[in-house]
Design an enzyme around this catalytic site. Structure first.
Site, PDB file in Angstrom:
ATOM      1  N   GLY A 137      23.329   2.672  11.857  1.00 57.64           N
ATOM      2  CA  GLY A 137      22.114   1.927  11.516  1.00 57.64           C
ATOM      3  C   GLY A 137      20.823   2.371  12.180  1.00 57.64           C
ATOM      4  O   GLY A 137      19.803   1.694  12.068  1.00 57.64           O
ATOM      5  N   GLY A 191      18.994   5.053  11.506  1.00 52.86           N
ATOM      6  CA  GLY A 191      18.057   5.732  10.615  1.00 52.86           C
ATOM      7  C   GLY A 191      18.445   7.163  10.271  1.00 52.86           C
ATOM      8  O   GLY A 191      17.596   7.951   9.827  1.00 52.86           O
ATOM      9  N   LYS A 192      19.718   7.516  10.434  1.00 50.44           N
ATOM     10  CA  LYS A 192      20.165   8.896  10.143  1.00 50.44           C
ATOM     11  C   LYS A 192      19.894   9.275   8.690  1.00 50.44           C
ATOM     12  O   LYS A 192      19.330  10.332   8.406  1.00 50.44           O
ATOM     13  CB  LYS A 192      21.683   9.055  10.395  1.00 50.44           C
ATOM     14  CG  LYS A 192      22.112   8.773  11.802  1.00 50.44           C
ATOM     15  CD  LYS A 192      23.626   8.841  11.946  1.00 50.44           C
ATOM     16  CE  LYS A 192      24.363   7.742  11.205  1.00 50.44           C
ATOM     17  NZ  LYS A 192      24.106   6.392  11.698  1.00 50.44           N
ATOM     18  N   ASP A 232      28.882  10.861   4.530  1.00 53.26           N
ATOM     19  CA  ASP A 232      29.156   9.465   4.881  1.00 53.26           C
ATOM     20  C   ASP A 232      29.881   8.791   3.718  1.00 53.26           C
ATOM     21  O   ASP A 232      29.352   8.738   2.610  1.00 53.26           O
ATOM     22  CB  ASP A 232      27.812   8.766   5.153  1.00 53.26           C
ATOM     23  CG  ASP A 232      28.016   7.323   5.569  1.00 53.26           C
ATOM     24  OD1 ASP A 232      29.161   6.850   5.545  1.00 53.26           O
ATOM     25  OD2 ASP A 232      27.016   6.684   5.918  1.00 53.26           O
ATOM     26  N   GLU A 274      17.114   1.008  22.252  1.00 53.79           N
ATOM     27  CA  GLU A 274      18.001  -0.116  22.580  1.00 53.79           C
ATOM     28  C   GLU A 274      19.092   0.399  23.510  1.00 53.79           C
ATOM     29  O   GLU A 274      19.557   1.539  23.344  1.00 53.79           O
ATOM     30  CB  GLU A 274      18.663  -0.670  21.310  1.00 53.79           C
ATOM     31  CG  GLU A 274      17.745  -1.545  20.489  1.00 53.79           C
ATOM     32  CD  GLU A 274      18.425  -2.084  19.233  1.00 53.79           C
ATOM     33  OE1 GLU A 274      19.678  -2.025  19.153  1.00 53.79           O
ATOM     34  OE2 GLU A 274      17.693  -2.542  18.348  1.00 53.79           O
ATOM     35  N   CYS A 310       1.129  -9.876  16.602  1.00 51.26           N
ATOM     36  CA  CYS A 310       1.592 -11.258  16.810  1.00 51.26           C
ATOM     37  C   CYS A 310       2.425 -11.355  18.089  1.00 51.26           C
ATOM     38  O   CYS A 310       2.787 -10.334  18.688  1.00 51.26           O
ATOM     39  CB  CYS A 310       2.410 -11.712  15.603  1.00 51.26           C
ATOM     40  SG  CYS A 310       3.955 -10.806  15.447  1.00 51.26           S
ATOM     41  N   CYS A 359       5.718  -9.494  17.841  1.00 49.41           N
ATOM     42  CA  CYS A 359       5.590  -8.025  17.938  1.00 49.41           C
ATOM     43  C   CYS A 359       5.303  -7.611  19.377  1.00 49.41           C
ATOM     44  O   CYS A 359       5.866  -6.628  19.873  1.00 49.41           O
ATOM     45  CB  CYS A 359       4.469  -7.517  17.034  1.00 49.41           C
ATOM     46  SG  CYS A 359       4.821  -7.769  15.300  1.00 49.41           S
TER      47      CYS A 359
HETATM   48  N1  LIG Z   1      11.454   3.308  10.907  1.00 50.23           N
HETATM   49  C1  LIG Z   1      12.012   2.355  10.174  1.00 50.23           C
HETATM   50  N2  LIG Z   1      11.323   1.226   9.871  1.00 50.23           N
HETATM   51  C2  LIG Z   1      11.872   0.253   9.113  1.00 50.23           C
HETATM   52  N3  LIG Z   1      13.109   0.315   8.611  1.00 50.23           N
HETATM   53  C3  LIG Z   1      13.842   1.420   8.884  1.00 50.23           C
HETATM   54  C4  LIG Z   1      13.336   2.495   9.669  1.00 50.23           C
HETATM   55  N4  LIG Z   1      14.279   3.453   9.744  1.00 50.23           N
HETATM   56  C5  LIG Z   1      15.337   3.006   9.025  1.00 50.23           C
HETATM   57  N5  LIG Z   1      15.068   1.780   8.503  1.00 50.23           N
HETATM   58  C6  LIG Z   1      15.964   0.923   7.714  1.00 50.23           C
HETATM   59  O1  LIG Z   1      17.096   0.649   8.526  1.00 50.23           O
HETATM   60  C7  LIG Z   1      18.270   0.623   7.747  1.00 50.23           C
HETATM   61  C8  LIG Z   1      19.245   1.667   8.292  1.00 50.23           C
HETATM   62  O2  LIG Z   1      18.687   2.949   8.069  1.00 50.23           O
HETATM   63  P1  LIG Z   1      19.609   4.183   7.651  1.00 50.23           P
HETATM   64  O3  LIG Z   1      20.489   3.805   6.526  1.00 50.23           O
HETATM   65  O4  LIG Z   1      18.721   5.357   7.491  1.00 50.23           O
HETATM   66  O5  LIG Z   1      20.452   4.285   8.987  1.00 50.23           O
HETATM   67  P2  LIG Z   1      21.809   5.077   9.226  1.00 50.23           P
HETATM   68  O6  LIG Z   1      21.792   5.489  10.648  1.00 50.23           O
HETATM   69  O7  LIG Z   1      21.975   6.125   8.214  1.00 50.23           O
HETATM   70  O8  LIG Z   1      22.881   3.922   8.998  1.00 50.23           O
HETATM   71  P3  LIG Z   1      24.476   4.123   8.865  1.00 50.23           P
HETATM   72  O9  LIG Z   1      24.968   4.357  10.245  1.00 50.23           O
HETATM   73  O10 LIG Z   1      24.919   2.820   8.299  1.00 50.23           O
HETATM   74  O11 LIG Z   1      24.711   5.287   7.966  1.00 50.23           O
HETATM   75  C9  LIG Z   1      17.853   0.893   6.316  1.00 50.23           C
HETATM   76  O12 LIG Z   1      17.676  -0.330   5.659  1.00 50.23           O
HETATM   77  C10 LIG Z   1      16.502   1.599   6.471  1.00 50.23           C
HETATM   78  O13 LIG Z   1      15.648   1.390   5.355  1.00 50.23           O
HETATM   79 MG   LIG Z   2      23.563   6.478   6.874  1.00 51.87          MG
END
Ligand SMILES: Nc1ncnc2c1ncn2[C@@H]1O[C@H](COP(=O)(O)OP(=O)(O)OP(=O)(O)O)[C@@H](O)[C@H]1O
Ligand SMILES: [Mg+2]
Length: 320
Positions: A21, A23-24, A47, A225, A260, A263
Site C-alpha cells: 500500500g 504506492g509501488k 502482482d 511511517e 487545517c 493536516c
Molecule cells: N501520493 C499519493 N497521494 C494520494 N494517494 C496515493 C498516493 N500514492 C498512492 N496513493 C493511493 O494509495 C493506494 C495504494 O497505492 P498503490 O496501489 O500504488 O500502492 P501499492 O504499494 O502498489 O499497493 P499494494 O501493496 O497493494 O500493491 C491507491 O489507492 C493509490 O491511489
Molecule cells: Mg500494487
C-alpha cells in the site's frame, strides 16, 4: 530530487518494491509513462492482485496491451498460473521423459505429479516471463511492479530456486545417463538435457541482469511511517545480500499542506519519520512525493505523480 538516470540507454529493467500500500503500482506506472515519452516501454505487473488495470482504468490482463492515450507504452499483467500452464504445455514431453527415465513412477503418478503446484513456482514463472521479454528485445525499457516486500524478494530469489531444481533434475538424470552409458557405451544428449540447459541459461541471465547496476535498478518505495521504514530497511538489507544495491528511494505520501488542524498534526507526526528516513537511507537519492487529496487513478492523476517523480523541485518540508 528527481528519479535520476533511468533514461540511460543501458538500463533495461526497473523494479519497484516495498511494503503493501505504499504506492509501488502508482509509482511504477508513472515512471513507465515518463520513460515512454522517449522509449518503447513495457510495464509488467507481477502482482497477483493486478492493480495496474485498476490504476490505469483500462483492462490489461495477461497479454501485452497498448496503454490508451500513450504512444510508446504497453503493459501486461503476468498470471503465474497461466505462465506455468503454458510452460508445461510447451515442455510436456521433456517433463514426462525426465520423470519416466529417472523415477519409478508410473504414467498416472507422473500425470498427477505434473499437476501439483510447487512452492515458489509463481515467482520463477513470473521472472522467466520478464527475462523472456527482455531477451526478445521488443522494448527499450521494462518497468516491473511487484506485490508487497516478500514477493519482490521471492521474485529476486527465484533464480536460486530454479537453479536448485535444475540441480536435482540433473542429479536424477545422472543415474539415467550412467545406466545408458553402461549398457550402450555412449550417451546422446536428448530433449530433457536440452531443456535443463536452456533453464540453466535462464538462471544465468536472471542473475547477470539483476546484479548489473547498469542494466537493472531496484527502486524501493516507502512512506513516513514507523513500520514501513523498518520493513524498507529489511528489504534493502535483503537485497544487499543478493548484491542488489538500491540507489534511490521514493518517499511517498509526504504531507505538505499545514492548512487545517488535522493536516498540521499529520505533517508534524511525519517529521520524526522523515528524519529517520534521512538518517537510515542517507546514501540514497530521495524523491519525495506529496500526499494528494485524491487517490491516483487514471492517466491525469498518474501524469501529476510523474511530474513529482521527475521534478527537481523539493517539497516545502523536504528531507533531503
Ligand atoms: N501520493 C499519493 N497521494 C494520494 N494517494 C496515493 C498516493 N500514492 C498512492 N496513493 C493511493 O494509495 C493506494 C495504494 O497505492 P498503490 O496501489 O500504488 O500502492 P501499492 O504499494 O502498489 O499497493 P499494494 O501493496 O497493494 O500493491 C491507491 O489507492 C493509490 O491511489
Ligand atoms: Mg500494487
Amino acid at each position: 530530487m528527481a528519479l535520476a538516470g533511468l533514461d540511460n540507454n543501458d538500463l533495461k529493467l526497473i523494479i519497484f518494491g516495498g511494503k503493501g500500500g505504499v504506492g509501488k503500482t502508482s509509482c511504477a506506472i508513472a515512471t513507465a509513462l515518463a520513460l515512454a515519452d522517449q522509449f518503447n516501454t513495457l510495464l509488467i505487473s507481477t502482482d497477483p492482485a493486478h492493480s495496474v488495470s485498476d490504476c490505469l482504468g483500462q483492462q490489461i490482463g495477461f497479454k501485452v496491451t497498448k496503454v490508451d492515450g500513450t504512444l510508446k507504452l504497453w503493459a501486461i499483467e503476468v498470471v503465474a498460473d497461466e505462465a506455468l500452464s503454458g510452460f508445461k504445455a510447451e515442455h510436456q514431453t521433456e517433463l514426462k521423459k525426465l520423470l519416466e527415465t529417472s523415477t519409478n513412477l508410473d504414467k498416472d503418478d507422473i500425470d498427477d505429479l505434473l499437476t501439483l503446484s510447487i512452492p515458489g513456482i509463481d515467482e520463477v514463472m513470473s521472472f522467466k516471463t520478464i527475462i523472456d521479454f527482455i531477451e526478445e528485445g521488443g522494448y527499450e525499457k521494462y518497468v516491473v511492479d511487484t506485490a508487497p516486500t516478500g514477493h519482490a524478494l521471492r521474485l529476486i530469489a527465484s533464480s536460486k530456486l530454479l537453479d536448485e531444481w535444475i540441480k536435482v533434475a540433473a542429479r536424477m538424470r545422472w543415474k539415467y545417463r550412467y545406466m545408458i552409458t553402461s549398457f550402450s557405451g555412449s550417451y546422446q544428449q536428448d530433449e530433457v538435457d536440452t531443456l535443463l540447459l536452456s533453464l540453466k541459461k535462464t538462471v544465468k541471465r536472471i542473475e547477470t541482469i539483476l546484479k548489473d547496476t547498469t542494466q537493472c535498478e531496484f527502486i524501493p518505495v516507502c512512506i513516513p511511517e514507523a513500520m514501513v521504514i523498518m520493513e524498507t530497511g529489511r528489504l534493502l538489507t535483503d537485497l544487499g545480500k543478493s548484491e542488489i544495491i538500491a540507489q534511490q528511494i521514493i518517499v511517498n505520501n509526504v504531507m505538505t499542506s499545514g492548512g487545517c488542524d488535522y493536516c498540521q498534526r499529520r505533517k508534524a507526526g511525519q517529521l520524526p519519520y522523515l528524519k529517520a528516513i534521512r538518517k537510515l537511507f542517507g546514501k540514497l537519492n530521495k524523491i519525495e512525493v506529496p500526499m494528494f487529496a485524491e487517490e491516483i487513478k487514471g492517466l491525469e492523476a498518474l501524469h501529476k505523480l510523474k511530474s513529482f517523480l521527475f521534478s527537481e523541485e523539493q517539497l516545502a518540508n523536504s528531507i533531503t
